[in-house]
Design a protein around this motif. Sequence first.
Motif, mmCIF file in Angstrom:
data_model
loop_
_atom_site.group_PDB
_atom_site.id
_atom_site.type_symbol
_atom_site.label_atom_id
_atom_site.label_comp_id
_atom_site.label_asym_id
_atom_site.label_seq_id
_atom_site.Cartn_x
_atom_site.Cartn_y
_atom_site.Cartn_z
ATOM 1 N N PHE A 41 2.403 16.902 -3.910
ATOM 2 C CA PHE A 41 0.982 17.100 -4.186
ATOM 3 C C PHE A 41 0.567 15.990 -5.138
ATOM 4 O O PHE A 41 1.260 15.726 -6.117
ATOM 5 C CB PHE A 41 0.773 18.476 -4.826
ATOM 6 N N ALA A 42 -0.513 15.308 -4.847
ATOM 7 C CA ALA A 42 -0.887 14.169 -5.692
ATOM 8 C C ALA A 42 -2.352 14.219 -6.093
ATOM 9 O O ALA A 42 -3.182 14.856 -5.421
ATOM 10 C CB ALA A 42 -0.611 12.862 -4.948
ATOM 11 N N LEU A 43 -2.620 13.554 -7.199
ATOM 12 C CA LEU A 43 -4.002 13.436 -7.691
ATOM 13 C C LEU A 43 -4.229 11.978 -8.103
ATOM 14 O O LEU A 43 -3.353 11.376 -8.731
ATOM 15 C CB LEU A 43 -4.197 14.373 -8.879
ATOM 16 N N ALA A 44 -5.368 11.430 -7.726
ATOM 17 C CA ALA A 44 -5.671 10.039 -8.116
ATOM 18 C C ALA A 44 -7.165 9.881 -8.303
ATOM 19 O O ALA A 44 -7.958 10.530 -7.607
ATOM 20 C CB ALA A 44 -5.185 9.078 -7.039
ATOM 21 N N PHE A 45 -7.537 9.036 -9.255
ATOM 22 C CA PHE A 45 -8.948 8.723 -9.441
ATOM 23 C C PHE A 45 -9.260 7.516 -8.568
ATOM 24 O O PHE A 45 -8.920 6.379 -8.907
ATOM 25 C CB PHE A 45 -9.257 8.458 -10.918
ATOM 26 N N VAL A 46 -9.876 7.790 -7.436
ATOM 27 C CA VAL A 46 -10.134 6.739 -6.443
ATOM 28 C C VAL A 46 -11.134 5.729 -7.000
ATOM 29 O O VAL A 46 -10.973 4.529 -6.851
ATOM 30 C CB VAL A 46 -10.660 7.370 -5.133
ATOM 31 N N THR A 59 -3.406 7.371 1.641
ATOM 32 C CA THR A 59 -4.238 6.746 2.687
ATOM 33 C C THR A 59 -5.674 6.587 2.189
ATOM 34 O O THR A 59 -6.358 5.603 2.511
ATOM 35 C CB THR A 59 -4.224 7.602 3.980
ATOM 36 N N SER A 60 -6.112 7.568 1.402
ATOM 37 C CA SER A 60 -7.462 7.491 0.853
ATOM 38 C C SER A 60 -7.602 6.274 -0.070
ATOM 39 O O SER A 60 -8.628 5.577 -0.046
ATOM 40 C CB SER A 60 -7.743 8.784 0.092
ATOM 41 N N ILE A 61 -6.539 6.026 -0.866
ATOM 42 C CA ILE A 61 -6.549 4.844 -1.749
ATOM 43 C C ILE A 61 -6.536 3.567 -0.896
ATOM 44 O O ILE A 61 -7.240 2.606 -1.201
ATOM 45 C CB ILE A 61 -5.361 4.880 -2.734
ATOM 46 N N ASP A 62 -5.755 3.585 0.180
ATOM 47 C CA ASP A 62 -5.741 2.429 1.094
ATOM 48 C C ASP A 62 -7.146 2.137 1.603
ATOM 49 O O ASP A 62 -7.579 0.984 1.661
ATOM 50 C CB ASP A 62 -4.848 2.710 2.318
ATOM 51 N N LEU A 63 -7.852 3.205 1.976
ATOM 52 C CA LEU A 63 -9.215 3.049 2.507
ATOM 53 C C LEU A 63 -10.145 2.485 1.447
ATOM 54 O O LEU A 63 -11.020 1.673 1.737
ATOM 55 C CB LEU A 63 -9.756 4.403 2.991
ATOM 56 N N HIS A 64 -9.929 2.932 0.213
ATOM 57 C CA HIS A 64 -10.770 2.425 -0.876
ATOM 58 C C HIS A 64 -10.499 0.956 -1.146
ATOM 59 O O HIS A 64 -11.418 0.173 -1.390
ATOM 60 C CB HIS A 64 -10.523 3.261 -2.139
ATOM 61 N N GLN A 65 -9.218 0.590 -1.079
ATOM 62 C CA GLN A 65 -8.846 -0.797 -1.394
ATOM 63 C C GLN A 65 -9.217 -1.748 -0.263
ATOM 64 O O GLN A 65 -9.783 -2.806 -0.499
ATOM 65 C CB GLN A 65 -7.329 -0.888 -1.632
ATOM 66 N N ALA A 66 -8.865 -1.349 0.968
ATOM 67 C CA ALA A 66 -9.011 -2.282 2.086
ATOM 68 C C ALA A 66 -10.288 -2.069 2.878
ATOM 69 O O ALA A 66 -10.658 -2.892 3.713
ATOM 70 C CB ALA A 66 -7.814 -2.139 3.016
ATOM 71 N N GLY A 67 -10.956 -0.934 2.632
ATOM 72 C CA GLY A 67 -12.145 -0.619 3.419
ATOM 73 C C GLY A 67 -11.734 -0.148 4.805
ATOM 74 O O GLY A 67 -10.540 -0.039 5.119
ATOM 75 N N ASN A 68 -12.731 0.119 5.604
ATOM 76 C CA ASN A 68 -12.474 0.608 6.954
ATOM 77 C C ASN A 68 -11.972 -0.553 7.806
ATOM 78 O O ASN A 68 -12.697 -1.499 8.046
ATOM 79 C CB ASN A 68 -13.797 1.151 7.493
ATOM 80 N N ASN A 69 -10.729 -0.509 8.218
ATOM 81 C CA ASN A 69 -10.143 -1.650 8.907
ATOM 82 C C ASN A 69 -9.282 -1.174 10.080
ATOM 83 O O ASN A 69 -8.061 -1.099 9.992
ATOM 84 C CB ASN A 69 -9.303 -2.438 7.886
ATOM 85 N N PRO A 70 -9.946 -0.809 11.199
ATOM 86 C CA PRO A 70 -9.199 -0.245 12.336
ATOM 87 C C PRO A 70 -8.100 -1.176 12.849
ATOM 88 O O PRO A 70 -7.056 -0.708 13.302
ATOM 89 C CB PRO A 70 -10.268 -0.034 13.409
ATOM 90 N N GLN A 71 -8.324 -2.515 12.752
ATOM 91 C CA GLN A 71 -7.324 -3.470 13.244
ATOM 92 C C GLN A 71 -6.010 -3.315 12.486
ATOM 93 O O GLN A 71 -4.931 -3.465 13.041
ATOM 94 C CB GLN A 71 -7.821 -4.913 13.109
ATOM 95 N N ALA A 72 -6.129 -3.001 11.185
ATOM 96 C CA ALA A 72 -4.922 -2.851 10.363
ATOM 97 C C ALA A 72 -4.405 -1.413 10.374
ATOM 98 O O ALA A 72 -3.480 -1.070 9.649
ATOM 99 C CB ALA A 72 -5.234 -3.279 8.931
#
Lengths: 337, 255
Positions: free
Chosen positions: A160-165, A180-193
């Motif tokens: 179980f994890a908690l992070a301030f996005v 994955t939510s942090i990935d989305l925040h960092q890289a943005g929406n990137n379907p190719q990746a």
Amino acid sequence: MTTRTRYFVIVSLLVMSVGLGSGMVAYYVGFPAGAFQGRGGPAELEYVPRDAVVLAYADVRDVMSSDLRQRLRSAIPMREDGQRELEERIGINIETDIQRVVACLYRETSTRPGGMVLARGIFNEAKIEGLMREHGAHVEDYKTKRLIVAEENHGVPGEFALAFVEPGLVALGSAGVVRTSIDLHQAGNNPQAGIESVTGNEELMNLVRSLETGNAWAVGRFDALSSHARLPEPVASQIPAITWFSVSTHVNGGIRGVVRAETRDDEAANNLRDVVRGFLALGKLQAGSRPEIQAVMQSLELGGTGRTVALTFDVPLQVFDVIHGLMKNGLPKPPAH
Amino acid sequence: MLWSRRSVFLGIVLGGPVLLAAALRLAVELYSRGFIRINGATVSGSGIFGLMIWLLYIRFIVPILGVFFGTSLIADEVDDKTITYLFTRPIPRGAVLLGKYLAYVVCTVLLVLPSVILVFFLIVPIGDSSVASAFPFLVTDLAMLALGLVGYGAIFAFVGTRLKRPLIIGLVFAFGWEPLVLLFPGYLKRLTVAYYLQALVKHEMPQDSAVSVLLQLFHEVPSVPASLLGLAVIVGLALWGAGRAVENREYVLEQ
């Protein structure tokens, strides 16, 4: 006044009247979600991984400050153990800290079990981290963010994890989903990746866009919900084949809203309508001479066309007062036959 | 007034924010799925709208319209040598000035407010902002900007009737004196229109530069009634002074 000055005045006044008129209509009546927004839904959906099967949203502050909640709170002393436990374990007070939440649920797989809640509000990051560490959590860095990870949650195994996005936005839930939510925040929406948010999930987003205005809603795949609910086999087999569901409610001076279900085919929709109609008839029969129940039953309206079945309801605040009165004084005895 | 040589400049000044808003909205819809991120954080449409109101309208468009139109109320008639026709009418000279000032207010209000409304509807739906929740801010902004035009117009009408080279003095006042005085603590800022106008703005002041940070540091906010009273006093005094100047001054037309 020259002709072009006249045109200028007319165009200016027209823009102002249309603009202010539309704004007033939006302010007093409200536009459905998506009337001005192509994507629809709250901003936090950008951080929800694509393969969510259930999405839910609540304007916590609106609901908490609603007349209904205040009335219920003063009338029925509620046990708020869960709320207190959450505050003790992770230092978040739902009542005062959270403005709104977006929750998502995933199919249970070995790589990504469970779900996640994204809560926007005002949080004391140091206090939350300290409390979680006291309860055995550890901190790890994940893509420049501090991820507070607990090995099990309420005895349920799994991280179980908690992070301030971002400032004022906390993600808590299954560690894989939070990452994955942090990935989305960092890289943005990137379907190719291979990193895509739920805003790219057209089926789910169409449901979100179709919702009426409300301060709480949920949409998702019905099979995911029923598998999480772990219904007994005989009950589950009797439910007509529902594929998608959506619930949209507005809580303020009472509750009004609509429950929609989309079935596999027209026949299943007709079956479902029959089932609901049967329950409604039974309810009306049971309501008998009790005006408070009758008011609730009369507010229920079955609708929908084709594969969609919709049930609208509008429960006024007075009904809750009557129910509270009944709970206090005991239910009236049915008339002797 | 409306179709003078300044019309092109006016079109650029007021069309700029609308074009900017349209381009931003288009870019956001096409490339960023309805959201804007700055330093990783999602920025709401109402936040951007507030930023545009501060940086474009309050700090630039309203003062510049006041300077260009306010100072030219009488100066244009002198330049065109048409002031004689106005002053030979059987009405007080002050009434001529007041009429031209009211025409300025109507023209600039009809120019600025539709531009703000268009920007609002283009920008606010970005992100998770809603038109409904931001609408009260729009109404406040429109009223505040109209008051700003009234205030700056009166000041620069006075400058235009009383002083030589009113345009240069007006520009120095609007973009030199006012921002400078607001940076320092003390009472001098009460001699500006911006001090009273900024108190009526509901949006958060942007922290886009060191100057903005300083501005925020010494940002004294008078109450709304005090601001309205301050603006009313400024407008009253400026128009009275302008009227007196027009009544007493002898305009010599160059041949």
